[in-house]
Design a protein around this motif. Structure first.
Motif, short mmCIF file in Angstrom:
data_model
loop_
_atom_site.label_atom_id
_atom_site.label_comp_id
_atom_site.label_asym_id
_atom_site.label_seq_id
_atom_site.Cartn_x
_atom_site.Cartn_y
_atom_site.Cartn_z
N LEU A 143 -5.75 -0.45 -1.75
CA LEU A 143 -4.98 -0.32 -0.52
C LEU A 143 -5.66 0.65 0.44
O LEU A 143 -5.80 0.37 1.63
CB LEU A 143 -3.56 0.15 -0.83
N ALA B 266 -8.58 -1.04 2.03
CA ALA B 266 -8.15 -2.01 3.04
C ALA B 266 -7.67 -1.32 4.31
O ALA B 266 -7.94 -1.79 5.42
CB ALA B 266 -7.04 -2.91 2.47
N GLY C 270 -0.64 -0.07 5.18
CA GLY C 270 -0.23 -0.94 4.08
C GLY C 270 0.76 -0.18 3.22
O GLY C 270 1.03 1.00 3.47
N MET D 11 -1.33 -5.43 1.41
CA MET D 11 -2.58 -5.06 2.05
C MET D 11 -2.54 -5.42 3.54
O MET D 11 -2.05 -6.49 3.91
CB MET D 11 -3.75 -5.80 1.41
#
Length: 104
Positions: free
Chosen positions: A27, A30, A38, A66
């Motif tokens: 996470l 991302a 996220g 995500m």
């Protein structure tokens, strides 16, 4: 009172804590890649023993939402028939005539 982290470490020999740690790392990457937020959600469901008593059954779920990357805009040009092209079909190529003359 016991810490929830202790429970997560003991749940299935630490699998819940390991999974949550991996999902959190994914996470964070991302979020870094997209610049968007996220979430990581850890849900623990506690069910009582039938007929009462001190025994409880735990079910743990780890989910990460995500962030998704946006696709950048792209410029296209339309022709008289409505087809799209990467270069403007109404504009002559700048070096086409010079290349043709040098090959002749």
């Amino acid at each position: 009172m016991r810490l929830i982290t202790d429970i997560l470490r003991e749940y299935r020999n630490g699998r819940a804590a390991d999974l949550a740690s991996r999902k959190l790392a994914e996470l964070v990457q991302a979020v870094d890649d997209t610049g968007k937020a996220g979430t990581l959600t850890i849900t623990i469901k506690v069910k009582p023993e039938k007929g009462g008593g001190s025994q409880k059954t735990l079910a743990c779920e780890v989910k990460a939402k995500m962030p998704e990357a946006d696709l950048a805009e792209a410029v296209f040009f339309s022709d008289d028939e409505g087809a799209l092209h990467r270069s403007d079909p109404q504009q002559r190529e700048m070096f086409t005539e010079a290349a043709a003359r040098s090959q002749a």
